[in-house]
Design an enzyme around this catalytic site. Structure first.
Site, PDB file in Angstrom:
ATOM      1  N   SER A 187      -6.918  -0.290 -11.192  1.00 37.75           N
ATOM      2  CA  SER A 187      -7.208   0.787 -12.462  1.00 37.75           C
ATOM      3  C   SER A 187      -9.005   0.841 -12.607  1.00 37.75           C
ATOM      4  CB  SER A 187      -6.554  -0.192 -13.590  1.00 37.75           C
ATOM      5  OG  SER A 187      -6.681   0.520 -14.866  1.00 37.75           O
ATOM      6  N   ASP A 293       3.186   6.120 -12.255  1.00 29.80           N
ATOM      7  CA  ASP A 293       2.009   5.644 -13.105  1.00 29.80           C
ATOM      8  C   ASP A 293       1.818   6.698 -14.315  1.00 29.80           C
ATOM      9  OD1 ASP A 293      -0.256   4.546 -14.099  1.00 29.80           O
ATOM     10  OD2 ASP A 293      -1.151   4.000 -12.235  1.00 29.80           O
ATOM     11  N   HIS A 323       2.235   1.363 -13.325  1.00 29.93           N
ATOM     12  CA  HIS A 323       0.698   1.004 -13.076  1.00 29.93           C
ATOM     13  C   HIS A 323       0.917  -0.342 -12.678  1.00 29.93           C
ATOM     14  CE1 HIS A 323      -3.477   1.829 -13.583  1.00 29.93           C
ATOM     15  NE2 HIS A 323      -3.763   0.800 -14.391  1.00 29.93           N
TER      16      HIS A 323
END
Length: 602
Positions: A187, A293, A323
């Protein structure tokens, strides 16, 4: 123990296997855990970024380091630069950094330290500017955050200053470092790895961005449409420390003014667009992303991958999760692959990993397909929309529609999840075009692009387009908690543990569900950006406009017997905000095309 050849490498910090080394099978060429984790050096160095905070102080970033004490030579460094170490934490179990009463690091989140330090690596966890123990401001992927990590790479190579305290003058050097650095992170962390690689900094040998952003514009916007998921200034407030909250109001004001609701691509976003500087990348790239995601949309890995220079050695893993870190969806294979990747690019071990298949894609839960490269589609197939006998329902294929064919929809501000229901009936909110049942399996591998010519009834309008696989399938349940994984009650250990830093993590398994239809790619646009992203234009009712935009990058196997569909609507309320109006849109089918990265034929 290490083989003799590899032991020499670990001890001397060399970059190649000595020519005199006896031949060893590639599988045996790997670093082994010969150093004590319990006895490792644990320290914090504050690295000067060369920048000045709004209060006039020099920005120093806290870098917590753990490295093998017994190593007689220099060692390479695995780095994870993050804003989350004191707030949301890292990993499936939200681990945070911890310290003893003297301020010495105790817990290093994730398994990298536990696993790699005994194998002759140092691990450095960097608090981005304005977070945790670093001063300065959170500028959400901007100059200060990139400098946070780049300056540490420079310090590890003797080009920047480090200190033993946050404000003191006693310097610290990295005489123990080979200067070879690999950045990794999921991320925001992986995003910083992309940004630092785009500077071309010497010493950064590889990056492993996981679910990472390549352009912050594409995190908050989609071809002029505004996502409903928040704002840069709001995100800064989530992770900033108390000093940042008190002193960094001007930075947050800049973030807000640079992210207007018009959806324009501003100078603020350009500074945070690493794609435009991808030509500078020298490090190898091991990209990992979940194809479902819905946080960091997959356009981020696709556009980054596509513009990397040809000289960059690369590898990609694409899962069917959301994610999610690969440690939690393919753990044992991931740890082994990452081990060999770092051994090759940081220790210089010729283990052959760069000659293995560059692409690994999960085609259904826990079923993986290797390919020599990615994407598979060499050139796009042009697909057209033909009207049927039911209004707003038609056929998707390679045959052009009759001249003058149109279809209409009205922005009633609903969700694409609603639009895909009842695909054979008319809906005022969308139009839908499906193939016949496929005769053979086909694969969509790459980035789909759509060109739509639409006439709005009002001065502003949004467009949304989704690709749908119609047919029964068992998929990872990416729309629920866990985004395709579930925690088990057992734990397995990946490296060595100490009191306060366990190497043992909850096991996970695929969380699956059976569906009859599934959205496999999404794209959104603001029609007022038909002439470009720099400025949103006011539309003239009754005038046709043509806009081209991308759908999310993907790799999906569509089985024989299924149908592939394109659904076009206006405001997809699950993801974007409205343009403030409820226009009717008339689609000119003869001037609307889909460029599909197709392997096989419809």
């Amino acid at each position: 123990m290490l083989t003799t050849a590899v032991a020499v490498i670990a001890g001397l910090g060399a970059t190649t296997v000595p020519a005199s080394a006896a031949p060893v099978a590639p599988a045996a060429l790997r670093s082994d855990p010969i150093y004590s984790y319990a006895n490792a050096v644990r320290e914090t160095v504050w690295v000067d970024t060369g920048l000045t905070a709004p209060n006039g102080s020099r920005v120093r970033v806290a870098t917590d380091i753990i490295r093998p004490r017994e190593a007689t030579g220099r060692v390479p460094v695995i780095m994870d630069a993050s804003p989350y170490y004191s707030t949301l934490g890292r990993g499936n179990e939200s681990q945070k950094k911890t310290y003893d009463s003297a301020g010495k690091p105790v817990q290093f989140p994730l398994h990298y330290d536990n696993y790699f330090v005994p194998r002759g690596y140092a691990v450095a966890l960097v608090d981005l500017s304005g977070t945790a123990r670093s001063n300065g401001c959170v500028d959400v992927g901007g100059r200060s955050e990139i400098a946070s990590a780049k300056s540490v790479v420079d310090w590890l190579n003797g080009r920047a200053s480090g200190y033993t305290s946050a404000t003191g003058s006693t310097t610290a050097t990295a005489s123990w470092s080979t200067g070879a650095v690999g950045m990794i992170g999921k991320s925001w962390d992986g995003t910083i790895a992309n940004g630092v690689a785009a500077t071309g900094v010497d010493g950064l040998k590889t990056i492993v961005p996981i679910g990472a952003i390549s352009s912050w514009y594409d995190y908050y916007r989609a071809s002029g449409a505004t996502f409903t998921s928040g704002s840069p200034a709001g995100l800064a407030q989530v992770v900033e420390n108390s000093a940042g909250a008190a002193n960094c109001g001007s930075v947050k004001t800049t973030l807000t003014s640079g992210s207007p609701s018009s959806g324009d691509y501003t100078a603020m976003y350009r500074e945070r667009d690493y794609v435009v500087n991808a030509a500078n990348v020298k490090a190898s790239v091991f990209a990992v992303h979940g194809l479902n995601d819905l946080n960091v949309k997959t356009i981020n890995f696709g556009q980054w991958w596509n513009v990397l220079p040809a000289r960059v050695e690369r590898k990609i893993w694409l899962s069917q999760t959301g994610h999610v870190d690969p440690f939690d969806f393919r753990r044992s294979v991931w740890v082994d692959t990452l081990h060999r990747w770092f051994d090759h690019y940081l220790l210089g071990i010729d283990n052959g990993i760069e000659r293995e298949p560059a692409s690994t894609v999960e085609q259904k839960p826990d079923v993986w397909k290797d390919d020599a490269s990615w994407p598979l589609a060499v050139s796009p197939t042009t697909v057209r929309l033909r009207p049927g006998t039911t209004a707003g329902v038609g056929t998707l294929g390679t045959t052009a529609p009759p001249a003058g064919s149109t279809a209409s929809l009205t922005d009633n501000r609903t969700s694409s999840y609603d639009w895909i229901n009842n695909p054979t009936t008319t809906s005022s909110a969308r139009v839908i075009y499906r193939t016949d049942a496929l005769r053979d399996d086909v694969r969509i591998s790459g980035t789909t692009q759509i060109t739509v010519t639409a006439t709005p009834s009002q001065s502003a309008a949004r467009l949304s387009a989704v690709l749908v696989d119609y047919g029964s399938a068992t998929i990872r349940n990416y729309r629920t908690t866990g985004e395709g994984i579930r925690n088990l009650t057992t734990r397995t250990c990946w490296g060595e543990s100490t009191t306060g830093d366990s190497a043992c993590y909850l096991d996970t398994a695929a969380n699956t569900t059976t569906v009859s239809q599934n959205i496999i790619a999404r794209g959104w646009a603001d029609l007022g950006h038909y002439a470009g992203l720099d400025t949103r234009r006011t539309l003239t009712a009754g005038t046709p406009y043509t806009i081209t935009f991308n759908l999310a990058s993907t790799d999906q196997l569509i089985p024989a017997g299924h149908r592939l569909a394109l659904v076009i609507g206006s405001t997809d309320t699950s993801f974007i905000s409205s343009a403030g109006t409820n226009p009717k849109l008339t689609i000119d089918l003869s001037k609307t095309t889909l460029r599909l990265p197709l392997v096989g034929s419809l």
